[in-house]
Design an enzyme around this catalytic site. Structure first.
Site, short mmCIF file in Angstrom:
data_model
loop_
_atom_site.label_atom_id
_atom_site.label_comp_id
_atom_site.label_asym_id
_atom_site.label_seq_id
_atom_site.Cartn_x
_atom_site.Cartn_y
_atom_site.Cartn_z
CB SER A 73 -0.76 11.10 -0.40
OG SER A 73 -1.03 10.27 -1.52
CE1 TYR A 74 -4.39 8.53 -3.82
CE2 TYR A 74 -5.59 6.53 -3.30
CZ TYR A 74 -4.79 7.25 -4.15
OH TYR A 74 -4.37 6.69 -5.34
CB ALA A 75 -8.59 12.30 2.34
CB ALA A 76 -4.29 14.45 5.02
N GLY A 77 -4.46 10.76 4.64
CA GLY A 77 -4.56 9.55 5.44
C GLY A 77 -5.97 9.18 5.84
#
Length: 327
Positions: A73-77
């Site tokens: 989920s960090y920066a949408a992958g």
């Protein structure tokens, strides 16, 4: 009788050093041996671009670091992609321990078996890996029976896609439930716990979670180890919050108790000729079952200051002072 060198005598209680941080620590019952400070990729691809992220990782490895923490989920992958590209360019995968988390991404939310499996395969593709060393369940998903989640994770472990796993948002009771379910199913148990824990936020971990972590032999990786930057000492008045994306959260810490903690950190840091952040992290490293606090850096220049904490030896008196002012 042999003579005793006075310099070798046991130190007094006031100056005795609380256990020195080894260069590497084992995560729970696993075979994973890690540097006692994990570098988070939570800002990679968000506030830190590819080049700056690579510089941070280079600086971390140069200091002896080998434990990198990210999530789908960090920066949408994007964080995983940056780390994957960096590992490929440096050809250093075999020297690293890679941890990621699943359960919070927009594409694969929750912990249903098929969703979890799909999320892990997507993370492996972004990381350009055939396996991750440590997988965290990023959430506790009450809509899914633990048995379903545990069987899915165990299948991934048996397939070689995951080596070990842990929890990241679970209460002590839920960790006990998971351990009982693992035993009944005959599947791999959790070996690690990542949780909110720092000098400003102690109660959540130091109650049931700490007891369960000790009883189950879980390796603990405190997240928000520097309280969103408050424990760096950079935020001491209202105007400072404009420099922090999490200004609202940090502003709530500017209280008399918060300032007392900073004052103690200032005094101890001056004695060691270290930074406030290093002392705050060193305090965490004296706590039971803590393996490696998880920290983030916005520049390569910050990395040396953070990793100094792994070599900083606080006295018992200093630890007791920090315990007292943060109670």
């Amino acid at each position: 009788m042999t003579s005793v060198d006075p310099a070798s005598k046991v130190q007094t209680a006031e100056t005795a050093i609380v256990r020195s941080s080894p260069r590497h620590r084992q995560i729970g019952s696993s075979e994973l041996s890690v540097f006692p400070l994990a570098m988070s990729g939570n800002v990679f691809g968000w506030t830190t671009d590819d080049a700056a992220s690579s510089s941070i990782l280079d600086a971390y490895v140069a200091q002896g670091g080998n434990f990198i923490d990210t999530a789908d989920s960090y920066a949408a992958g994007r964080s995983e992609t940056i780390i994957g590209n960096w590992m490929r360019s440096r050809r250093n995968r075999d020297q690293l321990v890679i941890a990621t988390k699943v359960g919070k991404s927009a594409d694969n939310p929750g912990l249903k078996a098929r969703v979890l499996t799909r999320a892990v395969h997507a993370s492996l593709e972004r990381l350009q890996l055939d396996h991750v060393d440590l997988l965290y369940l990023h959430i506790d998903d009450p809509s899914v029976e633990f048995e379903e989640t545990l069987l899915a994770v165990d299948e991934l472990i048996r397939a070689g896609s995951v080596r070990y796993f842990g929890g990241s948002d679970h209460t002590g009771n839920r960790l006990i439930e998971a351990r009982i379910a693992s035993a009944q199913l005959g599947v791999a148990p959790m070996v690690a716990l990542q949780n909110h824990y720092n000098l400003m936020h102690r109660d959540e971990y130091e109650g049931d979670l700490a007891r369960v972590a000790i009883a189950q032999g879980l390796g603990v990786m405190p997240r928000f180890a520097l309280a969103s930057g408050f424990l760096t000492g950079k935020y001491r008045q209202r105007s400072d919050f404009q420099k922090n994306e999490r200004g609202g959260a940090v502003a709530k810490m500017l209280t008399r108790p918060g300032l007392r903690i900073l004052a103690s950190l200032d005094r101890i840091a001056a004695v060691h000729e270290a930074s406030v952040a290093s002392v705050a992290l060193a305090w965490l490293l004296t706590k039971s079952n803590v393996v490696a606090p998880v920290v983030s850096a916005s520049s390569a220049e910050q990395v040396e200051e953070l990793t100094l904490s792994t070599r900083l030896q606080l006295t018992r008196q200093q630890v007791a002072e920090l315990d007292r002012v943060s109670a």
